[in-house]
Design a protein around this motif. Structure first.
Motif, PDB file in Angstrom:
ATOM      1  N   ALA A   1       0.808  -1.215   0.000  1.00 34.15           N
ATOM      2  CA  ALA A   1       0.000   0.000   0.000  1.00 34.15           C
ATOM      3  C   ALA A   1       0.846   1.272   0.000  1.00 34.15           C
ATOM      4  CB  ALA A   1      -0.948  -0.003   1.192  1.00 34.15           C
ATOM      5  N   GLY A   2       2.007   1.229   0.610  1.00 40.51           N
ATOM      6  CA  GLY A   2       2.870   2.401   0.656  1.00 40.51           C
ATOM      7  C   GLY A   2       3.290   2.890  -0.715  1.00 40.51           C
ATOM      8  N   PHE A   3       3.547   1.956  -1.627  1.00 39.20           N
ATOM      9  CA  PHE A   3       3.917   2.338  -2.993  1.00 39.20           C
ATOM     10  C   PHE A   3       2.771   3.055  -3.678  1.00 39.20           C
ATOM     11  CE2 PHE A   3       6.997  -1.447  -3.077  1.00 39.20           C
ATOM     12  CZ  PHE A   3       8.057  -0.655  -2.681  1.00 39.20           C
ATOM     13  N   LYS A   4       1.569   2.527  -3.521  1.00 42.09           N
ATOM     14  CA  LYS A   4       0.412   3.146  -4.173  1.00 42.09           C
ATOM     15  C   LYS A   4       0.159   4.534  -3.620  1.00 42.09           C
ATOM     16  CE  LYS A   4      -4.390   2.431  -5.555  1.00 42.09           C
ATOM     17  NZ  LYS A   4      -4.555   3.829  -5.825  1.00 42.09           N
ATOM     18  N   THR A   5       0.260   4.690  -2.309  1.00 44.99           N
ATOM     19  CA  THR A   5       0.049   5.997  -1.689  1.00 44.99           C
ATOM     20  C   THR A   5       1.060   7.011  -2.214  1.00 44.99           C
ATOM     21  OG1 THR A   5      -0.821   4.961   0.307  1.00 44.99           O
ATOM     22  CG2 THR A   5      -0.059   7.229   0.512  1.00 44.99           C
ATOM     23  N   ALA A   6       2.330   6.638  -2.222  1.00 44.85           N
ATOM     24  CA  ALA A   6       3.378   7.552  -2.684  1.00 44.85           C
ATOM     25  C   ALA A   6       3.204   7.891  -4.159  1.00 44.85           C
ATOM     26  CB  ALA A   6       4.752   6.928  -2.444  1.00 44.85           C
ATOM     27  N   THR A   7       2.874   6.893  -4.963  1.00 42.92           N
ATOM     28  CA  THR A   7       2.699   7.123  -6.388  1.00 42.92           C
ATOM     29  C   THR A   7       1.509   8.021  -6.654  1.00 42.92           C
ATOM     30  OG1 THR A   7       3.642   4.957  -6.877  1.00 42.92           O
ATOM     31  CG2 THR A   7       2.382   5.988  -8.617  1.00 42.92           C
ATOM     32  N   THR A   8       0.410   7.793  -5.962  1.00 47.68           N
ATOM     33  CA  THR A   8      -0.787   8.609  -6.149  1.00 47.68           C
ATOM     34  C   THR A   8      -0.511  10.064  -5.801  1.00 47.68           C
ATOM     35  OG1 THR A   8      -2.201   6.722  -5.692  1.00 47.68           O
ATOM     36  CG2 THR A   8      -3.210   8.883  -5.486  1.00 47.68           C
ATOM     37  N   GLU A   9       0.285  10.284  -4.770  1.00 50.89           N
ATOM     38  CA  GLU A   9       0.625  11.659  -4.382  1.00 50.89           C
ATOM     39  C   GLU A   9       1.482  12.342  -5.438  1.00 50.89           C
ATOM     40  OE1 GLU A   9       2.472  11.446  -0.556  1.00 50.89           O
ATOM     41  OE2 GLU A   9       0.619  10.828   0.456  1.00 50.89           O
ATOM     42  N   GLU A  10       2.448  11.622  -6.006  1.00 51.77           N
ATOM     43  CA  GLU A  10       3.385  12.221  -6.959  1.00 51.77           C
ATOM     44  C   GLU A  10       2.886  12.184  -8.401  1.00 51.77           C
ATOM     45  OE1 GLU A  10       6.104  13.906  -6.040  1.00 51.77           O
ATOM     46  OE2 GLU A  10       5.482  13.498  -3.977  1.00 51.77           O
ATOM     47  N   LEU A  11       2.116  11.161  -8.750  1.00 53.73           N
ATOM     48  CA  LEU A  11       1.619  10.988 -10.123  1.00 53.73           C
ATOM     49  C   LEU A  11       0.115  10.712 -10.086  1.00 53.73           C
ATOM     50  CD1 LEU A  11       4.478   8.596 -11.266  1.00 53.73           C
ATOM     51  CD2 LEU A  11       4.289  11.023 -11.829  1.00 53.73           C
ATOM     52  N   PRO A  12      -0.690  11.714  -9.776  1.00 49.27           N
ATOM     53  CA  PRO A  12      -2.121  11.491  -9.567  1.00 49.27           C
ATOM     54  C   PRO A  12      -2.870  10.948 -10.791  1.00 49.27           C
ATOM     55  CG  PRO A  12      -1.624  13.836  -9.626  1.00 49.27           C
ATOM     56  CD  PRO A  12      -0.311  13.112  -9.628  1.00 49.27           C
ATOM     57  N   ASP A  13      -2.342  11.119 -11.989  1.00 46.96           N
ATOM     58  CA  ASP A  13      -3.028  10.632 -13.189  1.00 46.96           C
ATOM     59  C   ASP A  13      -2.542   9.262 -13.657  1.00 46.96           C
ATOM     60  OD1 ASP A  13      -4.570  12.953 -13.285  1.00 46.96           O
ATOM     61  OD2 ASP A  13      -3.077  14.012 -14.492  1.00 46.96           O
ATOM     62  N   ALA A  14      -1.593   8.669 -12.920  1.00 44.08           N
ATOM     63  CA  ALA A  14      -1.057   7.363 -13.307  1.00 44.08           C
ATOM     64  C   ALA A  14      -2.116   6.278 -13.127  1.00 44.08           C
ATOM     65  CB  ALA A  14       0.169   7.028 -12.458  1.00 44.08           C
ATOM     66  N   VAL A  15      -2.090   5.297 -14.008  1.00 47.96           N
ATOM     67  CA  VAL A  15      -2.987   4.141 -13.926  1.00 47.96           C
ATOM     68  C   VAL A  15      -2.267   3.056 -13.133  1.00 47.96           C
ATOM     69  CG1 VAL A  15      -4.179   2.353 -15.247  1.00 47.96           C
ATOM     70  CG2 VAL A  15      -4.076   4.691 -16.112  1.00 47.96           C
ATOM     71  N   THR A  16      -2.916   2.525 -12.109  1.00 52.39           N
ATOM     72  CA  THR A  16      -2.312   1.503 -11.258  1.00 52.39           C
ATOM     73  C   THR A  16      -2.685   0.117 -11.757  1.00 52.39           C
ATOM     74  OG1 THR A  16      -2.503   2.980  -9.364  1.00 52.39           O
ATOM     75  CG2 THR A  16      -2.154   0.654  -8.890  1.00 52.39           C
ATOM     76  N   VAL A  17      -1.686  -0.747 -11.899  1.00 54.39           N
ATOM     77  CA  VAL A  17      -1.896  -2.148 -12.269  1.00 54.39           C
ATOM     78  C   VAL A  17      -1.007  -3.006 -11.388  1.00 54.39           C
ATOM     79  CG1 VAL A  17      -2.479  -1.618 -14.670  1.00 54.39           C
ATOM     80  CG2 VAL A  17      -0.117  -2.104 -14.070  1.00 54.39           C
ATOM     81  N   MET A  18      -1.349  -4.271 -11.267  1.00 52.09           N
ATOM     82  CA  MET A  18      -0.493  -5.214 -10.543  1.00 52.09           C
ATOM     83  C   MET A  18       0.031  -6.233 -11.540  1.00 52.09           C
ATOM     84  SD  MET A  18      -2.325  -5.917  -6.888  1.00 52.09           S
ATOM     85  CE  MET A  18      -0.933  -6.881  -6.302  1.00 52.09           C
ATOM     86  N   ASP A  19       1.302  -6.612 -11.386  1.00 51.08           N
ATOM     87  CA  ASP A  19       1.869  -7.602 -12.288  1.00 51.08           C
ATOM     88  C   ASP A  19       1.329  -8.989 -11.937  1.00 51.08           C
ATOM     89  OD1 ASP A  19       4.246  -9.083 -10.668  1.00 51.08           O
ATOM     90  OD2 ASP A  19       4.045  -6.981 -10.038  1.00 51.08           O
ATOM     91  N   ALA A  20       1.342  -9.857 -12.925  1.00 48.10           N
ATOM     92  CA  ALA A  20       0.751 -11.199 -12.772  1.00 48.10           C
ATOM     93  C   ALA A  20       1.390 -11.988 -11.634  1.00 48.10           C
ATOM     94  CB  ALA A  20       0.878 -11.970 -14.079  1.00 48.10           C
TER      95      ALA A  20
END
Length: 50
Positions: free
Chosen positions: A7-26
């Protein structure tokens, strides 16, 4: 942006790159599913056999 489920990665990414699309690798999707299945199997076995 590929995530590993932490969750920490998603939180940090959302703060810095709010328009990024989040996906999880297989790999991580399969690992999370396997972990959930293993937890369920252990719980059922414990209920049945003590």
């Amino acid at each position: 942006m590929a995530m590993d489920g932490f969750a920490g990665f998603k939180t940090a990414t959302t703060e810095e790159l709010p328009d990024a699309v989040t996906v999880m690798d297989a790999f991580h999707v399969i690992r999370l599913a396997g972990d959930a299945l293993d937890e369920c199997r252990r719980r059922v076995q414990q209920e049945l056999h003590g």
